[in-house]
Write a protein that holds these residues in place. Structure first.
Motif, mmCIF file in Angstrom:
data_model
loop_
_atom_site.group_PDB
_atom_site.id
_atom_site.type_symbol
_atom_site.label_atom_id
_atom_site.label_comp_id
_atom_site.label_asym_id
_atom_site.label_seq_id
_atom_site.Cartn_x
_atom_site.Cartn_y
_atom_site.Cartn_z
ATOM 1 N N LYS A 107 0.833 -1.198 0.000
ATOM 2 C CA LYS A 107 0.000 0.000 0.000
ATOM 3 C C LYS A 107 0.868 1.249 0.000
ATOM 4 C CE LYS A 107 -4.041 -2.041 2.269
ATOM 5 N NZ LYS A 107 -4.889 -2.021 3.479
ATOM 6 N N TYR A 108 1.955 1.201 0.770
ATOM 7 C CA TYR A 108 2.859 2.352 0.821
ATOM 8 C C TYR A 108 3.524 2.565 -0.536
ATOM 9 C CZ TYR A 108 7.007 5.103 1.832
ATOM 10 O OH TYR A 108 7.992 6.059 1.795
ATOM 11 N N ASP A 109 4.009 1.446 -1.147
ATOM 12 C CA ASP A 109 4.668 1.537 -2.441
ATOM 13 C C ASP A 109 3.715 2.055 -3.509
ATOM 14 O OD1 ASP A 109 7.024 0.643 -1.414
ATOM 15 O OD2 ASP A 109 6.727 -1.445 -1.974
ATOM 16 N N ASN A 110 2.436 1.660 -3.392
ATOM 17 C CA ASN A 110 1.438 2.072 -4.368
ATOM 18 C C ASN A 110 1.328 3.591 -4.423
ATOM 19 O OD1 ASN A 110 -0.497 1.790 -6.293
ATOM 20 N ND2 ASN A 110 -2.023 0.852 -4.967
ATOM 21 N N LYS A 111 1.443 4.233 -3.245
ATOM 22 C CA LYS A 111 1.324 5.682 -3.185
ATOM 23 C C LYS A 111 2.542 6.377 -3.792
ATOM 24 C CE LYS A 111 -1.563 5.585 0.982
ATOM 25 N NZ LYS A 111 -1.674 5.973 2.412
ATOM 26 N N SER A 112 3.697 5.703 -3.795
ATOM 27 C CA SER A 112 4.921 6.336 -4.282
ATOM 28 C C SER A 112 5.213 6.006 -5.741
ATOM 29 C CB SER A 112 6.111 5.896 -3.422
ATOM 30 O OG SER A 112 6.362 4.513 -3.575
ATOM 31 N N CYS A 113 4.371 5.181 -6.364
ATOM 32 C CA CYS A 113 4.619 4.757 -7.748
ATOM 33 C C CYS A 113 4.614 5.938 -8.722
ATOM 34 C CB CYS A 113 3.593 3.715 -8.182
ATOM 35 S SG CYS A 113 3.816 2.105 -7.396
ATOM 36 N N PHE A 114 3.647 6.839 -8.563
ATOM 37 C CA PHE A 114 3.584 8.006 -9.446
ATOM 38 C C PHE A 114 4.859 8.830 -9.317
ATOM 39 C CE2 PHE A 114 2.890 12.538 -9.999
ATOM 40 C CZ PHE A 114 2.325 12.597 -11.257
ATOM 41 N N LYS A 115 5.279 9.081 -8.082
ATOM 42 C CA LYS A 115 6.473 9.890 -7.844
ATOM 43 C C LYS A 115 7.707 9.247 -8.455
ATOM 44 C CE LYS A 115 8.415 9.791 -3.835
ATOM 45 N NZ LYS A 115 8.670 9.950 -2.383
ATOM 46 N N GLN A 116 7.819 7.932 -8.340
ATOM 47 C CA GLN A 116 8.974 7.231 -8.894
ATOM 48 C C GLN A 116 9.010 7.351 -10.417
ATOM 49 O OE1 GLN A 116 9.143 3.206 -7.454
ATOM 50 N NE2 GLN A 116 9.095 3.825 -5.309
ATOM 51 N N GLY A 117 7.863 7.134 -11.063
ATOM 52 C CA GLY A 117 7.809 7.252 -12.515
ATOM 53 C C GLY A 117 8.082 8.671 -12.980
ATOM 54 N N PHE A 118 7.526 9.645 -12.250
ATOM 55 C CA PHE A 118 7.675 11.053 -12.599
ATOM 56 C C PHE A 118 9.126 11.510 -12.475
ATOM 57 C CE2 PHE A 118 7.611 15.576 -11.349
ATOM 58 C CZ PHE A 118 6.956 16.115 -12.452
ATOM 59 N N LEU A 119 9.743 11.256 -11.313
ATOM 60 C CA LEU A 119 11.095 11.745 -11.071
ATOM 61 C C LEU A 119 12.139 11.015 -11.913
ATOM 62 C CD1 LEU A 119 11.083 12.294 -7.189
ATOM 63 C CD2 LEU A 119 10.916 14.005 -9.002
ATOM 64 N N THR A 120 11.928 9.714 -12.138
ATOM 65 C CA THR A 120 12.879 8.955 -12.954
ATOM 66 C C THR A 120 12.990 9.550 -14.345
ATOM 67 O OG1 THR A 120 12.510 6.889 -11.749
ATOM 68 C CG2 THR A 120 13.369 6.700 -13.978
ATOM 69 N N ASN A 121 11.853 9.927 -14.925
ATOM 70 C CA ASN A 121 11.871 10.504 -16.269
ATOM 71 C C ASN A 121 12.284 11.966 -16.253
ATOM 72 O OD1 ASN A 121 10.352 11.958 -18.696
ATOM 73 N ND2 ASN A 121 10.633 9.815 -19.268
ATOM 74 N N LEU A 122 11.751 12.740 -15.311
ATOM 75 C CA LEU A 122 12.012 14.179 -15.274
ATOM 76 C C LEU A 122 13.485 14.484 -15.027
ATOM 77 C CD1 LEU A 122 10.583 16.978 -15.366
ATOM 78 C CD2 LEU A 122 10.550 16.886 -12.867
#
Length: 208
Positions: A107-122
């Motif tokens: 559940k915790y990882d689910n909340k951080s998935c968007f941030k991980q995808g966003f920052l990795t690309n940005l």
């Protein structure tokens, strides 16, 4: 704009090449589930739209031409990838915990998935380099590049989203067969190592 169909074909070929975005989507889909994969994809696409706008207004060109700014983005991006890789490998220590703890962690990882995808690309300056070197090849010489860049950036983002929709759906289908603890350990170990490798490779990348 010239050869738009050729541009689409080239985009598809480039999108299919594995990179940090694919590694993050793979990890989050296998460990969190389809929702985690889709949130990662959404984060990646949002970052691509920012790169598109940056290219349109010329910010990407400034970053590419400035060795200092390029280095800042490069090292931040590399450090973030290495951090995610180490975090993934570190999480292997918790694979022997109870199922309830695994659920809470998911559940915790689910909340951080968007941030991980966003920052990795940005934070990947190679994306800015790609937009500034690849897109102009399909724009008429001497013409206004604002609209063509915008169309091509949005097209690339949509194609990326379509690919990840298919890829994440496929991963989620086989995820049932990959939920064994030993398989999870192997996949997270491989993914963590790949992320660290991408981070080191990015850190050694030189500005053009």
């Amino acid at each position: 704009m010239e050869n738009f169909y050729l541009f689409v074909i080239m985009c598809i070929l480039l999108i299919l090449l594995p990179g940090p975005d694919t590694a993050i989507a793979t990890k989050n889909t296998l460990t969190v589930g389809r929702t985690g994969g889709f949130r990662t994809m959404f984060g990646t696409c949002c970052a691509l739209l920012i790169h598109t706008l940056a290219a349109v207004v010329g910010l990407s060109a400034i970053i590419v031409k400035s060795a200092f700014l390029f280095s800042i983005f490069k090292y931040f991006g590399a450090a973030y990838l290495v951090f995610l890789g180490i975090k993934t490998l570190w999480a292997l220590r918790h694979n022997k915990t109870a199922a309830t703890e695994m659920t809470a962690e998911s559940k915790y990882d689910n909340k951080s998935c968007f941030k991980q995808g966003f920052l990795t690309n940005l934070l990947n300056p190679k994306v800015a380099v790609f937009f500034l070197t690849f897109l102009p090849q399909f724009v008429d010489s001497g013409s206004d590049s604002f609209i063509p860049f915008l169309i091509m950036g949005i097209t690339y983002t949509l194609l990326t989203a379509l690919w990840f929709l298919f890829y994440i759906y496929l991963l989620n289908q086989i995820r049932i067969f990959m939920n064994k603890p030993k398989t999870q350990v192997l996949m997270e170990g491989i993914t963590g190592t790949i992320l660290i490798s991408f981070g080191i490779k990015l850190a050694l990348e030189k500005a053009h």
